[in-house]
Design an enzyme around this catalytic site. Structure first.
Site, mmCIF file in Angstrom:
data_model
loop_
_atom_site.group_PDB
_atom_site.id
_atom_site.type_symbol
_atom_site.label_atom_id
_atom_site.label_comp_id
_atom_site.label_asym_id
_atom_site.label_seq_id
_atom_site.Cartn_x
_atom_site.Cartn_y
_atom_site.Cartn_z
ATOM 1 C CG HIS A 60 -5.105 6.712 -1.512
ATOM 2 N ND1 HIS A 60 -5.169 6.947 -2.744
ATOM 3 C CD2 HIS A 60 -3.998 5.964 -1.565
ATOM 4 C CE1 HIS A 60 -4.277 6.138 -3.512
ATOM 5 N NE2 HIS A 60 -3.620 5.617 -2.718
ATOM 6 C CD GLU A 87 -1.038 6.143 0.478
ATOM 7 O OE1 GLU A 87 -0.341 5.450 0.174
ATOM 8 O OE2 GLU A 87 -1.386 7.516 0.069
ATOM 9 C CG ASP A 89 2.426 7.103 -2.703
ATOM 10 O OD1 ASP A 89 2.401 5.812 -2.758
ATOM 11 O OD2 ASP A 89 1.490 7.940 -3.053
ATOM 12 C CG HIS A 102 1.313 7.757 -6.691
ATOM 13 N ND1 HIS A 102 0.796 7.559 -8.085
ATOM 14 C CD2 HIS A 102 0.896 6.888 -6.006
ATOM 15 C CE1 HIS A 102 0.486 6.256 -8.217
ATOM 16 N NE2 HIS A 102 0.319 5.729 -7.078
ATOM 17 C CD GLU A 169 3.192 2.480 -2.248
ATOM 18 O OE1 GLU A 169 3.775 1.602 -3.194
ATOM 19 O OE2 GLU A 169 2.189 2.973 -2.314
#
Length: 432
Positions: A60, A87, A89, A102, A169
């Site tokens: 993450h 992962e 953003d 993020h 994301e």
């Protein structure tokens, strides 16, 4: 670090029947803007069943407890620690470049207030790529990382070179108009355009978001790439799980709020299940025992070792987090008696903890321990957030506001003077 006692293992989740898998992926959902992906049934079949502990570890934001989140250092560390999936953003700069950041603004993780004082609170999309490139994205985490910068998605693709899967994301698409199409075009150029799997069983690429419209926009360009609607928290009701299964591949949930039967309900709907990030050995175990299909964590190395059935740390710790007082009576940072973390020397020898420190679950704040502090054998040291008079058994940081989450719970990471993680402690705050 060490594994504390935890409840008996819950039963492994049984594999879904072929009939359920096919039923969850055929037809066209009412109002669906993008076509359903033809590989959905195959993807779900490959993602479920088998040993419920043989799952991919998802890093993450990279390795944010070891290096500044979503930087090259963070992703390189995660790869070195054995991450199966990276992962990140995705947001757009003012000139339309997908970057990895993020928060809605760069304020928390960069020196934007110094470089652009008149735009200290501006959104990411207010800055060009060149301006973003001027920001220091590392010093906030630790001085060793001074000069680290915000990477573009394309740079992450080049860094990764297919070594791990990617889970990206679409972050706050309302603030990054067109981000779905831009990301899809970029991924397509690099060959991330289908539901291919890595050797770990993870998807080579998966895209998730809290914005349904953005996911459908992405699917209109790359209809074969797996999508996951980012919900999180408690597991959704059955009807909502069935609705999701009509157009996505998976769901997120929090193992601190779910049970094995909840995960089974999602599987029965034909969905792959990702956990909201957990970090302590006990809570990683919870996710595995409940049958989650991917293990998402801010502590890649710990997650890999727990997943593989090894000790959660490569060496035995001398000092551990014994307990946390996150919600004392009165003000959280009242003098002498506010919130604090208690460390314990587990050995028969004195241990110098001067220069050691602790971070909260978000990894933002640090509690320091002054030079010369020694914990005697089998003894305790209280490390306070607020102010007070230092003593051999108490050290006060003097912060004016609380650090520990006293509503839902938190994770505390304990580091030695060489910045090595010595222990991870998670707690769930009592309700009511």
């Amino acid at each position: 670090m060490r594994v504390r006692p935890h409840p008996a293992l819950l039963p492994a989740v049984a594999a879904l029947s072929a009939a359920v898998l096919v039923a969850g992926t055929t037809g066209t959902a009412p109002g669906t803007a993008a076509p359903l992906r033809g590989t959905a049934a195959v993807g779900r079949a490959a993602g479920l069943g088998g040993d419920h502990r043989d799952v991919p570890v998802v890093a993450h934001r990279g390795a944010p407890r070891d290096a500044p989140e979503e930087t090259f250092a963070s992703y390189r560390t995660a790869l070195a620690q054995g991450a199966d999936v990276l992962e990140g953003d995705v947001q757009l700069t003012a000139d339309g470049e997908p970057v990895l950041l993020h928060d809605d603004t760069p304020a928390r993780t960069t020196d934007v207030a110094e470089v652009f004082p008149d735009r200290a609170d501006a959104r990411v999309g207010a800055f060009t790529l060149a301006e973003i490139g001027r920001l220091d994205a590392g010093s906030w985490h630790r001085e060793d990382f001074a000069g680290a910068r915000v990477p573009t998605v394309e740079e992450l693709l080049r860094l990764n070179r297919g070594r791990a899967g990617l889970t990206l994301e679409l972050k706050s698409p309302a603030h990054s108009p067109g981000v779905a199409g831009k990301l899809a075009a970029l991924l397509g150029r690099y060959g991330y355009d289908d539901a291919a799997r890595t050797r770990s069983g993870a998807w080579k690429i998966m895209v998730h978001s809290r914005d349904e419209d953005a996911l459908r926009e992405f699917a209109s360009v790359l209809p074969e790439v797996p999508l996951v609607y980012l919900t999180g928290g408690a597991m959704l009701p059955d009807a909502e799980l069935r609705d999701l299964a009509a157009w996505t591949e998976g769901v997120f949930a929090d193992p601190r709020l779910t049970t094995a039967s909840d995960v089974r309900r999602a599987h029965d709907a034909g969905l792959v299940v990702y956990n909201d990030p957990v970090d302590s050995p006990e809570q990683l175990d919870m996710a595995l025992d409940q049958g989650y299909d991917h293990l998402v964590s801010n502590l890649t190395g710990t997650a890999v070792r727990v997943r593989d059935g090894r000790g959660p740390a490569p060496r035995e710790p001398g000092v551990v987090v014994d307990h946390v007082i996150e919600n004392p009576a009165g003000d959280d940072v009242q003098p002498e008696h506010g919130e604090h973390v208690t460390l314990r020397n587990t050995t028969g020898r004195p241990i110098d903890v001067g220069g050691h420190y602790l971070r909260d679950g978000a990894g933002n704040l640090r509690l320091f321990i002054g030079e010369g502090y020694v914990i005697q054998p089998g003894s305790l040291l209280d490390v306070y957030v607020g102010g007070g008079t230092d003593s051999p058994t108490a050290y006060y940081n003097g912060y004016g506001s609380g650090m520990l989450n006293n509503t839902g719970g938190d994770t505390v990471v304990y580091y030695d003077e060489r910045h090595r993680i010595a222990d991870v402690y998670s707690y769930i705050a009592p309700s009511g």
